[in-house]
Design a protein around this motif. Structure first.
Motif, mmCIF file in Angstrom:
data_model
loop_
_atom_site.group_PDB
_atom_site.id
_atom_site.type_symbol
_atom_site.label_atom_id
_atom_site.label_comp_id
_atom_site.label_asym_id
_atom_site.label_seq_id
_atom_site.Cartn_x
_atom_site.Cartn_y
_atom_site.Cartn_z
ATOM 1 N N THR A 81 0.862 -1.135 -0.183
ATOM 2 C CA THR A 81 0.082 -0.048 0.099
ATOM 3 C C THR A 81 0.767 1.194 -0.074
ATOM 4 O O THR A 81 2.078 1.124 0.544
ATOM 5 C CB THR A 81 -0.721 -0.116 1.213
ATOM 6 O OG1 THR A 81 -2.030 1.109 1.092
ATOM 7 C CG2 THR A 81 -0.236 0.216 2.462
ATOM 8 N N THR A 82 0.284 2.318 -0.483
ATOM 9 C CA THR A 82 1.137 3.665 -0.270
ATOM 10 C C THR A 82 0.629 4.196 0.980
ATOM 11 O O THR A 82 -0.524 4.421 1.113
ATOM 12 C CB THR A 82 0.768 4.577 -1.606
ATOM 13 O OG1 THR A 82 1.046 3.890 -2.948
ATOM 14 C CG2 THR A 82 1.379 5.677 -1.465
ATOM 15 N N ASN B 72 -0.638 10.668 2.591
ATOM 16 C CA ASN B 72 -0.888 10.186 1.285
ATOM 17 C C ASN B 72 -1.236 11.288 0.435
ATOM 18 O O ASN B 72 -1.477 11.102 -0.900
ATOM 19 C CB ASN B 72 -1.699 8.938 1.328
ATOM 20 C CG ASN B 72 -3.177 9.278 1.932
ATOM 21 O OD1 ASN B 72 -3.396 10.301 2.234
ATOM 22 N ND2 ASN B 72 -4.073 8.230 2.384
ATOM 23 N N ILE C 49 6.734 -1.190 -9.172
ATOM 24 C CA ILE C 49 7.769 -0.165 -8.216
ATOM 25 C C ILE C 49 8.653 0.253 -9.263
ATOM 26 O O ILE C 49 8.978 -0.363 -10.066
ATOM 27 C CB ILE C 49 8.484 -0.813 -6.838
ATOM 28 C CG1 ILE C 49 9.243 -1.859 -6.922
ATOM 29 C CG2 ILE C 49 7.024 -0.893 -5.719
ATOM 30 C CD1 ILE C 49 9.480 -2.448 -5.684
ATOM 31 N N THR D 132 11.244 3.578 -0.394
ATOM 32 C CA THR D 132 11.160 4.822 -0.778
ATOM 33 C C THR D 132 10.753 4.224 -2.472
ATOM 34 O O THR D 132 11.778 3.749 -3.064
ATOM 35 C CB THR D 132 12.193 5.801 -0.861
ATOM 36 O OG1 THR D 132 13.520 5.021 -1.298
ATOM 37 C CG2 THR D 132 12.264 6.087 0.517
ATOM 38 N N ASP D 133 9.809 4.627 -2.956
ATOM 39 C CA ASP D 133 9.350 4.406 -4.276
ATOM 40 C C ASP D 133 9.882 5.537 -5.080
ATOM 41 O O ASP D 133 9.020 6.409 -5.348
ATOM 42 C CB ASP D 133 7.784 3.831 -4.756
ATOM 43 C CG ASP D 133 7.719 3.333 -5.936
ATOM 44 O OD1 ASP D 133 8.742 3.162 -6.833
ATOM 45 O OD2 ASP D 133 6.369 2.826 -6.278
ATOM 46 N N TYR E 138 4.015 2.002 -11.787
ATOM 47 C CA TYR E 138 3.259 2.248 -10.502
ATOM 48 C C TYR E 138 2.078 1.652 -10.367
ATOM 49 O O TYR E 138 1.109 1.862 -11.174
ATOM 50 C CB TYR E 138 2.979 3.593 -9.879
ATOM 51 C CG TYR E 138 2.343 3.895 -8.722
ATOM 52 C CD1 TYR E 138 3.064 3.901 -7.518
ATOM 53 C CD2 TYR E 138 0.964 4.111 -8.778
ATOM 54 C CE1 TYR E 138 2.455 4.063 -6.302
ATOM 55 C CE2 TYR E 138 0.190 4.304 -7.481
ATOM 56 C CZ TYR E 138 1.081 4.365 -6.278
ATOM 57 O OH TYR E 138 0.477 4.325 -5.073
ATOM 58 N N ASN F 260 8.661 7.193 -8.399
ATOM 59 C CA ASN F 260 7.010 7.412 -8.358
ATOM 60 C C ASN F 260 6.760 8.392 -7.225
ATOM 61 O O ASN F 260 5.728 8.770 -7.041
ATOM 62 C CB ASN F 260 6.370 6.174 -7.954
ATOM 63 C CG ASN F 260 6.182 5.437 -9.085
ATOM 64 O OD1 ASN F 260 5.978 5.867 -10.199
ATOM 65 N ND2 ASN F 260 6.160 4.149 -8.924
ATOM 66 N N THR G 226 6.778 8.243 -4.071
ATOM 67 C CA THR G 226 5.814 7.688 -3.080
ATOM 68 C C THR G 226 6.691 6.975 -2.013
ATOM 69 O O THR G 226 7.779 6.677 -2.157
ATOM 70 C CB THR G 226 4.870 7.059 -3.553
ATOM 71 O OG1 THR G 226 5.443 5.665 -4.213
ATOM 72 C CG2 THR G 226 3.899 7.712 -4.246
ATOM 73 N N ASP H 95 -1.223 -1.448 -5.338
ATOM 74 C CA ASP H 95 -1.679 -1.200 -4.032
ATOM 75 C C ASP H 95 -2.978 -1.947 -3.615
ATOM 76 O O ASP H 95 -4.039 -1.916 -4.522
ATOM 77 C CB ASP H 95 -1.940 0.209 -3.985
ATOM 78 C CG ASP H 95 -0.577 0.980 -3.589
ATOM 79 O OD1 ASP H 95 0.351 0.667 -3.504
ATOM 80 O OD2 ASP H 95 -0.900 2.353 -3.038
ATOM 81 N N ARG I 44 5.943 3.185 0.074
ATOM 82 C CA ARG I 44 5.079 2.229 -0.160
ATOM 83 C C ARG I 44 5.494 1.380 1.172
ATOM 84 O O ARG I 44 6.548 1.209 1.607
ATOM 85 C CB ARG I 44 5.509 1.375 -1.391
ATOM 86 C CG ARG I 44 5.481 2.150 -2.506
ATOM 87 C CD ARG I 44 4.189 2.391 -3.080
ATOM 88 N NE ARG I 44 3.440 1.399 -3.786
ATOM 89 C CZ ARG I 44 3.412 0.860 -4.960
ATOM 90 N NH1 ARG I 44 4.371 1.399 -5.654
ATOM 91 N NH2 ARG I 44 2.666 0.055 -5.281
ATOM 92 N N VAL J 133 1.627 9.792 -6.475
ATOM 93 C CA VAL J 133 2.445 9.407 -7.554
ATOM 94 C C VAL J 133 2.305 10.421 -8.631
ATOM 95 O O VAL J 133 1.218 11.209 -8.697
ATOM 96 C CB VAL J 133 1.811 8.143 -7.985
ATOM 97 C CG1 VAL J 133 0.489 8.232 -8.490
ATOM 98 C CG2 VAL J 133 2.797 7.401 -8.857
#
Length: 717
Positions: free
Chosen positions: A26-27, A45, A332, A349-350, A320, A353, A355, A323, A357, A32
């Protein structure tokens, strides 16, 4: 068909993982898409990041993010609200000693949190490590801001670093730094002193496995992590491997075979492949599992405590997606930072993107907790010992042993029983087991906890006691008590002895034994009946010495020697019996050849010298000689013509040979051999000698030695 194949491979990888339960992704922070900087004080988020580089968690379930291109550290609290806790959003180095949110950072790439909640930041472009206290004050912890390498052995804040990329802290509060451009790993201890623990400054490569980490070569080290046992893991992305330094300082390759690629899941990590430039980030969970961000493969890999590698997130395709579904099927894009929390969740750390995760554990089993810890044991070689634990929320146990700094599971059999129960029994203990460390691993469906470690001490260093006796240095001599001493090895702290003569108890219990009644042929030995802290069992018996009494030598010396002040004398010692092995004269001060039979002495006053002669049997005899120092004969400096100088009665043993006076021209003006006659300042004709300087010589014998005294006298009218 293609989709089915992807699903099948993902499920196969998942099933072969050491995690026996599903993980979803999940983020938890970030939107993104395009990079930005916003969202503070709101839900994480909805926030925006610009290439988030590192993540860390604290003991209160807060999540920290190094927002690299925004030059800040962000925090997501347990309620999901985001804030900035360090950096003002502009790149720079200002703000040391003030509020962290007013200070500047310059591309923070690494971050860790210690047990007290302090934040340590690898500030890449500033070449420093910054610290943010729990009160929000930022300071420079390591590095003086000048790129380079220096400072080992001194305070870390005075040292030079060169673009550090990552930091990690161990359970004791020591900080480790991935000093990337110096190609080394640095350590800052709790006293603030910095040292290099791995790599050779300025030298890149891939070498040194199996030897000291300080002699190994690294190439641009990246992520770093430390486990509960003190093992240090280093991401070496240019070599596509993870290196490991054990507590003994020995480096090995932990994961990756050194060739770029993507393979090896389900097998030994050492045979797997990471893509070139990977892995980057590293993390270790409480169970000793290591997580690595396989940056170029767009995946998260896990190396279990058994050394098996699997992919737990990412399909290998950059994007991406996924989720709410299985992490293994998610997409990812260039993951870098990685961290775990106490619940077994993994944060990444994505980066592409923008984000953060979370790979969520679906296991709800509580963490095991130990009610009873193992206790160290001290036993004798050949004995046995048991170690016991008791843990709540534990489904099974596995006992481990530490050798050469490495923990390994113990297999059932041989000296070990109960290796997967709460009690480990060790039998047939040998010397080689001395100082081994043991611990228990408590497991349930998804949690692992290690017990405290307990030591096995084999008494006396792991060997049975040995005894050896020898006569004292004075040997065994007729007329003197024969004395023996015992030397014990591995006898514990307070051995108890029993001395034996001809096999019978002689009554002695100390480490020395004396007996004046021994005769030739008697046999002396000692038995160690008990040893406090030592090993029991059958009494330990020493060697046997058969008595052979020696005879003390008769030492003779001249009884008295007389010398004038300032003169030397030769002393002489002789023995009419067996040859003398050594002589010793006392006092030895001012004696030349004090360990010979005939030394030379020059005492300032009358002195009694004692000589000790020792023969080959160790028996000694003594003699004494007195050296009497007689006042030196001398004329006065001046003599009035008409007055008489007579030789004083210095010693009855002195015999005058001659008393002669000559003038300055060398002409003899007086001579006598009669000690009772003196010189009255006249010449041989009876006339008064002229005023002037005259030379005199007084010759004679003192005992058997010749003496001669010379000087000058001034004759005045």
């Amino acid at each position: 068909m293609k989709l089915n194949q992807i699903v099948f491979n993902g499920l196969l990888l998942f099933a072969s993982s050491s995690v026996a339960y599903s993980q979803t992704i999940t983020t938890v922070a970030g939107v993104v898409g395009s990079p930005g900087y916003g969202g503070d004080a709101g839900p994480a988020n909805n926030a925006r990041f610009n290439q988030p580089r590192a993540v860390a968690t604290d003991n209160d379930n807060n999540l920290y993010i190094a927002d690299m291109r925004n030059h800040v550290i962000r925090k997501v609290n347990s309620n999901g609200i985001i804030s900035t806790v360090a950096g003002n959003g502009t790149a720079g180095t200002a703000g040391d000693g003030g509020p962290a949110t007013a200070a500047q950072l310059a591309q923070p790439t690494g971050m860790t949190i210690d047990n007290d909640g302090n934040i340590y930041i690898a500030d890449f472009n500033s070449s420093v490590i910054k610290k943010v206290t729990t009160s929000g004050i930022m300071s420079i912890f390591a590095g003086n801001g000048t790129e380079g390498f220096s400072g080992d052995g001194g305070q870390a804040a005075q040292a030079k670093l060169y673009r550090p990329t990552a930091v990690a802290v161990d359970k004791d509060g020591n900080l480790y730094i991935s000093d990337a451009s110096n190609k080394v790993i640095r350590k800052v201890n709790k006293q603030g002193v910095i040292s290099t623990i791995a790599g050779v400054p300025g030298r890149s490569g891939y070498a040194g496995d199996g030897g000291p980490a300080t002699k190994a070569l690294l190439t641009q080290p990246a992520g770093i992590a430390v486990d509960y046992s003190g093992n240090i893991y280093i991401a070496d992305p240019s070599n596509s491997v993870v290196r490991k330094i054990n507590p003994a300082g020995v480096i090995t390759t932990f994961a990756g075979n050194g060739t770029a690629g993507y393979s090896g899941d389900g097998g030994p990590a050492i045979k797997a492949q990471f893509q070139m430039g990977s892995p980057h980030g590293l993390a270790v969970d409480p169970a000793g599992n290591v997580y690595a961000s396989d940056y170029q493969n767009h995946a998260i890999r896990k190396i279990s405590s058994k050394g098996i590698i699997t992919t737990i997130a990412g399909t290998g395709a950059p994007d991406y997606a996924g989720d709410g579904g299985p992490a293994i099927l998610a997409k990812i894009w260039y993951p870098i930072g990685i961290a775990t929390d106490n619940a077994g969740n993994v944060f990444i750390t994505d980066s592409y993107n923008n984000t953060i995760r979370e790979i969520v554990s679906s296991c709800n089993a509580p963490m095991p907790s130990f009610e009873t810890q193992p206790v160290s044991k001290q036993v004798c070689a050949g004995g046995s010992a048991s170690f016991t634990v008791a843990a709540n929320n534990a489904d099974n146990y596995q006992w481990q042993v530490q050798t050469n700094g490495e923990w390994a599971d113990i297999a059932e059999g041989g000296s070990y029983a109960g290796t997967t129960t709460s009690t480990l029994t060790v039998t047939g203990i040998t010397a080689k087991m001395n100082n081994l460390q043991y611990r228990a691993v408590a497991n349930n469906a998804c949690r692992t906890l290690f017990s405290s470690k307990a030591a096995l001490t084999v008494t006396g260093g792991g060997a049975l006691p040995t005894l050896a006796i020898a006569p004292a240095l004075n040997g065994m001599c007729v007329g003197s008590p024969a004395t023996f001493t015992v030397k014990v090895t591995n006898g514990g702290t307070a051995p108890n002895y029993k001395w034996m003569v001809n096999g019978n108890d002689a009554g002695g219990t100390s480490s020395t034994y004396s007996n004046a009644s021994l005769v030739d042929g008697d046999k002396v030995s000692v038995v160690m009946a008990s040893a406090a802290g030592g090993c029991g069992g059958a009494p330990i018996t020493s060697n046997v010495i058969e008595v052979k009494m020696g005879t003390a030598p008769e030492i003779k010396s001249n009884t008295e020697i007389k010398i004038f002040e300032g003169f030397s004398a030769k002393l002489t010692a002789t023995s009419g019996g067996a040859p003398i092995s050594s002589y010793s004269w006392t006092p030895s001060t001012g004696v030349t050849g004090s360990n010979t039979a005939s030394p030379i002495v020059k005492p300032a006053k009358t002195t009694v010298y004692k000589v000790t002669g020792t023969n080959a049997s160790g028996c000694a005899g003594t003699a004494e000689v007195t050296v009497t120092v007689v006042k030196k004969i001398a004329m006065p400096r001046t003599l009035t013509a008409g007055s008489t100088f007579s030789i004083p009665a210095v010693d009855p043993a002195f015999t005058l040979t001659s008393f002669v006076i000559v003038d300055a021209a060398g002409k003899e003006v007086f001579r006598t051999t009669d000690i009772s006659k003196g010189w009255n300042g006249t010449n041989k004709a009876g006339a008064k000698a002229p005023s002037g300087i005259y030379s005199y010589t007084i010759s004679g014998t003192l005992q058997t030695g010749k003496v001669s005294v010379k000087g000058t006298v001034s004759v005045v009218k």
